[in-house]
Structure formats: structure tokens, C-alpha cells
Design a protein around this motif. Structure first.
Motif, short mmCIF file in Angstrom:
data_model
loop_
_atom_site.label_atom_id
_atom_site.label_comp_id
_atom_site.label_asym_id
_atom_site.label_seq_id
_atom_site.Cartn_x
_atom_site.Cartn_y
_atom_site.Cartn_z
N ARG A 139 48.31 -29.63 30.01
CA ARG A 139 47.10 -28.96 29.56
C ARG A 139 46.27 -28.55 30.77
NH1 ARG A 139 45.18 -34.11 26.55
NH2 ARG A 139 46.31 -34.87 28.39
N GLY A 140 45.69 -27.35 30.68
CA GLY A 140 44.82 -26.86 31.74
C GLY A 140 43.46 -26.46 31.19
N ALA A 141 42.50 -26.24 32.08
CA ALA A 141 41.15 -25.85 31.68
C ALA A 141 40.61 -24.80 32.64
CB ALA A 141 40.22 -27.06 31.65
N PHE A 142 39.71 -23.93 32.14
CA PHE A 142 39.06 -22.93 32.97
C PHE A 142 37.65 -22.70 32.47
CE2 PHE A 142 40.49 -20.45 29.40
CZ PHE A 142 39.59 -19.41 29.28
N GLN A 143 36.82 -22.12 33.34
CA GLN A 143 35.43 -21.79 33.04
C GLN A 143 35.36 -20.36 32.50
OE1 GLN A 143 32.10 -23.34 33.95
NE2 GLN A 143 31.38 -21.63 32.72
N PRO A 144 34.77 -20.13 31.32
CA PRO A 144 34.69 -18.77 30.78
C PRO A 144 33.61 -17.94 31.49
CG PRO A 144 33.55 -20.28 29.33
CD PRO A 144 34.19 -21.12 30.41
N ASN A 145 33.55 -16.66 31.13
CA ASN A 145 32.50 -15.73 31.61
C ASN A 145 32.47 -15.64 33.12
OD1 ASN A 145 31.44 -15.22 28.93
ND2 ASN A 145 30.55 -17.28 29.02
N ARG A 146 33.67 -15.51 33.70
CA ARG A 146 33.78 -15.41 35.15
C ARG A 146 34.84 -14.37 35.47
NH1 ARG A 146 35.83 -20.73 37.83
NH2 ARG A 146 33.66 -21.39 37.80
N LEU A 147 34.72 -13.75 36.63
CA LEU A 147 35.72 -12.80 37.10
C LEU A 147 36.88 -13.56 37.73
CD1 LEU A 147 36.40 -9.77 37.56
CD2 LEU A 147 35.38 -10.03 39.83
N TYR A 148 38.10 -13.36 37.21
CA TYR A 148 39.28 -14.04 37.72
C TYR A 148 40.25 -13.03 38.34
CZ TYR A 148 38.08 -18.46 35.46
OH TYR A 148 37.46 -19.63 35.10
N PRO A 149 41.10 -13.47 39.27
CA PRO A 149 42.13 -12.58 39.82
C PRO A 149 43.02 -12.04 38.72
CG PRO A 149 41.96 -14.60 41.11
CD PRO A 149 41.12 -14.81 39.90
N ALA A 150 43.57 -10.86 38.97
CA ALA A 150 44.39 -10.18 37.95
C ALA A 150 45.58 -11.01 37.51
CB ALA A 150 44.85 -8.83 38.49
N VAL A 151 46.12 -11.84 38.39
CA VAL A 151 47.29 -12.63 38.05
C VAL A 151 46.97 -13.70 37.00
CG1 VAL A 151 46.97 -14.35 39.89
CG2 VAL A 151 49.27 -13.84 39.05
N ILE A 152 45.70 -14.07 36.88
CA ILE A 152 45.29 -15.12 35.95
C ILE A 152 44.83 -14.56 34.61
CG2 ILE A 152 43.65 -17.01 35.58
CD1 ILE A 152 43.56 -17.40 38.58
N VAL A 153 44.17 -13.41 34.63
CA VAL A 153 43.50 -12.87 33.44
C VAL A 153 44.39 -12.85 32.20
CG1 VAL A 153 42.37 -10.83 32.47
CG2 VAL A 153 41.82 -11.58 34.79
N PRO A 154 45.63 -12.33 32.25
CA PRO A 154 46.44 -12.28 31.02
C PRO A 154 46.73 -13.65 30.42
CG PRO A 154 47.40 -10.92 32.76
CD PRO A 154 46.35 -11.76 33.40
N LEU A 155 46.68 -14.70 31.23
CA LEU A 155 47.01 -16.03 30.74
C LEU A 155 45.86 -16.70 30.00
CD1 LEU A 155 48.84 -17.22 33.97
CD2 LEU A 155 49.91 -16.53 31.81
N LEU A 156 44.64 -16.22 30.20
CA LEU A 156 43.48 -16.87 29.59
C LEU A 156 43.48 -16.70 28.08
CD1 LEU A 156 40.72 -15.90 32.18
CD2 LEU A 156 42.19 -17.91 32.14
N GLN A 157 44.05 -15.59 27.57
CA GLN A 157 44.10 -15.33 26.13
C GLN A 157 45.54 -15.32 25.60
OE1 GLN A 157 41.28 -15.28 24.50
NE2 GLN A 157 40.05 -15.33 26.38
N HIS A 158 46.47 -15.72 26.42
CA HIS A 158 47.89 -15.72 26.00
C HIS A 158 48.09 -16.75 24.89
CE1 HIS A 158 52.25 -15.95 26.18
NE2 HIS A 158 52.27 -14.94 27.04
N PRO A 159 48.77 -16.38 23.81
CA PRO A 159 48.93 -17.32 22.68
C PRO A 159 49.70 -18.58 23.04
CG PRO A 159 50.34 -15.37 22.41
CD PRO A 159 49.41 -15.08 23.53
N ASP A 160 50.53 -18.54 24.05
CA ASP A 160 51.33 -19.70 24.44
C ASP A 160 50.75 -20.44 25.64
OD1 ASP A 160 53.22 -19.21 22.40
OD2 ASP A 160 54.26 -17.76 23.68
N SER A 161 49.56 -20.04 26.09
CA SER A 161 48.97 -20.65 27.27
C SER A 161 48.41 -22.04 26.95
CB SER A 161 47.86 -19.77 27.83
OG SER A 161 47.20 -20.41 28.91
N ASN A 162 48.52 -22.95 27.90
CA ASN A 162 47.94 -24.28 27.73
C ASN A 162 46.52 -24.37 28.26
OD1 ASN A 162 48.07 -24.77 30.61
ND2 ASN A 162 50.23 -25.28 30.39
N LEU A 163 45.96 -23.23 28.71
CA LEU A 163 44.61 -23.21 29.26
C LEU A 163 43.57 -23.17 28.14
CD1 LEU A 163 45.13 -20.72 32.21
CD2 LEU A 163 44.17 -23.02 32.43
N SER A 164 42.60 -24.05 28.21
CA SER A 164 41.50 -24.06 27.26
C SER A 164 40.18 -23.79 27.98
CB SER A 164 41.43 -25.41 26.53
OG SER A 164 41.27 -26.48 27.45
#
Length: 293
Positions: A139-164
Motif C-alpha cells: 500500500r502507498g500514500a500520496f498528498q492530493p492537490n499537488r503538481l506531480y511529475p508526469a510519470v506519477i500522474v496516471p497512477l494516482l487515479q489508476h483503478p489498479d493502483s495501491n496509492l491512496s
């Protein structure tokens, strides 16, 4: 008498200083609004020096959330400025940017020392964030409402992502999530993790790894609203920042929350930006004035 009062009013308004509102967020250790380190955030310390160098403006501070800060610029509220903004073309559409204000470590993957060392996502050059985020066993975690590198952005809303999504605060402590085994890793800035770790009753031993495909360092800027006051502020700020970059006190404040390892990794980027700022102070050939001597 009425005429005299009107003339006095017009005269005082003509000499009134423009009002700048500095938008502050609860974003330690960049901006710290409460607790034992209140006012000692990186951007807090830089702002003190910047404001002192801008006596031609009246200054006030307004505490807002990260989401509200973005709305203020989208709604073009007059005379609004923010420190430590990362550049993007989307943001440049509704605000004006200064020359570089500071440089710091880029967002990285933080975890309890040794826990993810042997994970297949841990490559010699850094973390394969896609492999890490799509692993269903962690399981992973991230802070919302922030600018992220392009390599990360698609994973924040990916249905199979473990990031919350977690709005990290002193109550929702990012290092505490790791120490309490609530998550296995956090996508966060190393200095923020260091700050949160210091708030724990017993500090954890953390490791950080750079993210493959993202920058190692991040350059931040001052941004202001696009109205006449905001544009005038940026013009003035662009004059004082190159001077401040040559000040040991300014560089010391910029590195307030960096450990020795982070300072070493950033030393090259810091020196390059300092040199660029110095070049802005040097007069160009076409700036020379013929005095007739």
C-alpha cells in the motif's frame, strides 16, 4: 473644507502602497503554521527576507488550503502571491512566475529502512514507480492537490493502483503511517518526511529513493495574480531575488530542513542557479551608458 478634504484624500491614495497578500498553506516544513517549529519553514524564512526587500508594498499573510490556493489564482483575486510554486504551462495561464526562488529535493519514495529494499521496483537508478504502485500486495500514500511529475500522474487515479490519497498534517502524519504499518511507502518530499518523523514520539529509520523518469531536484518560484499589482510585484521580485541568491543567509534558510545527504545531492543544482542569478546582476553590453567621458 470639502475641497480640501477631497484633495487630501486624493493625495493620500496616490501615495498609498499597493497591497500584496501572501497565500500561506499548512505545508511543513516549507510553511509551518503551528507547533514548536511555527514560522521556521523553508518558505517562511525565505519570505521574511523577500518581504524585507520589498518595502514599496504593504504585505499581509492569508492562510488557505492547497485546493483554495489554486482557486484563488483561477478566480484572479487581486494582488495575490504564493511562494514555492512549481512551474507548469497550465498554471502559467492564470498567474505570473518569477525567476527561480529556491531549489530542493524532488518528490521521492519514502519507506521504513530495509522494508522495500529487495522489491523488484527498486532499480539501481531509482524506483520504477509504476511497478511499485501496481503491486497489489503493498500500500502507498500520496498528498492530493499537488503538481506531480508526469510519470506519477496516471497512477494516482489508476483503478489498479495501491496509492491512496491522504491530506498529510501533524495529525495525519506521513511518517506515522509508515511507522504504524498503515502503508508501505509514501510519495513525498524527503524534507517533509524528515519533519513529520521528528514529530513522532519515537522517530523511525526512513529511506528515500528517487523516482525513475522524474527530476532529482525541483526548482520553485514565486507566483502572483495577473492583475497590475501582481505583475508589478513580480517585476520587483525579479530584481531582488538575484541579489538574495548571493546571500549566505538566504541559502542557509533554503536548506533549513535538508540533511547532509540531501545538501550534497543538491549542491550542483544550487551552485548552477546561484551562478545564473549572478549573471542577471551583471550589466549586459547593451546596458552600458555613454557618459561622454
Amino acid at each position: 473644507m470639502l475641497l480640501r478634504c477631497l484633495l487630501l484624500l486624493l493625495a493620500s491614495s496616490a501615495y498609498a502602497k499597493p497591497q500584496l497578500t501572501w497565500l500561506q498553506t499548512d505545508w511543513p516544513p516549507h510553511q509551518i503554521v503551528s507547533g514548536p517549529f511555527q514560522g521556521q519553514g523553508t518558505f517562511d524564512l525565505l519570505q521574511q527576507q523577500i518581504v524585507t526587500a520589498l518595502p514599496q508594498f504593504n504585505h499581509q499573510t492569508r492562510l488557505v488550503s492547497l485546493a483554495r490556493l489554486e482557486q484563488i489564482f483561477q478566480q484572479s483575486e487581486t494582488g495575490s502571491c504564493a511562494l514555492g510554486t512549481l512551474y507548469s504551462q497550465e498554471r502559467a495561464q492564470n498567474r505570473v512566475f518569477s525567476v527561480p526562488m529556491a531549489v530542493g529535493p524532488a518528490v521521492a519514495v519514502g519507506y521504513i529502512a530495509g522494508k522495500l529494499t529487495t522489491h523488484p521496483a527498486m532499480q539501481p537508478e531509482g524506483v520504477d514507480i509504476r511497478m511499485l504502485a501496481l503491486d497489489k500486495t503493498i500500500r502507498g500514500a500520496f498528498q492530493p492537490n499537488r503538481l506531480y511529475p508526469a510519470v506519477i500522474v496516471p497512477l494516482l487515479q489508476h483503478p489498479d493502483s495501491n496509492l491512496s490519497s491522504h491530506a498529510f498534517t501533524s495529525e495525519i502524519n506521513a511518517a506515522g503511517l509508515l511507522a504504524g504499518n498503515r502503508v508501505d511507502y509514501v510519495v513525498e518530499y524527503p524534507e517533509r518526511m524528515q519533519y513529520y518523523n521528528q514529530l513522532l514520539p519515537e522517530t523511525a529509520v526512513l529511506e528515500h529513493r528517487a523516482i525513475v523518469g522524474a527530476n532529482v531536484a525541483s526548482v520553485s518560484y514565486i507566483t502572483c495574480s495577473q492583475d497590475s499589482i501582481g505583475q508589478a510585484a513580480i517585476e520587483a521580485i525579479d530584481q531582488v531575488l538575484p541579489v538574495l541568491w548571493q546571500s549566505p543567509e538566504y541559502l542557509q534558510a533554503m536548506q533549513r530542513w535538508l540533511d547532509n545527504s540531501a545538501q550534497r545531492r543538491l549542491s550542483t543544482d544550487l551552485q548552477q542557479l546561484q551562478q545564473q542569478a549572478l549573471m542577471q546582476l551583471k550589466p549586459r553590453p547593451d546596458d552600458a551608458v555613454d557618459t561622454g567621458n
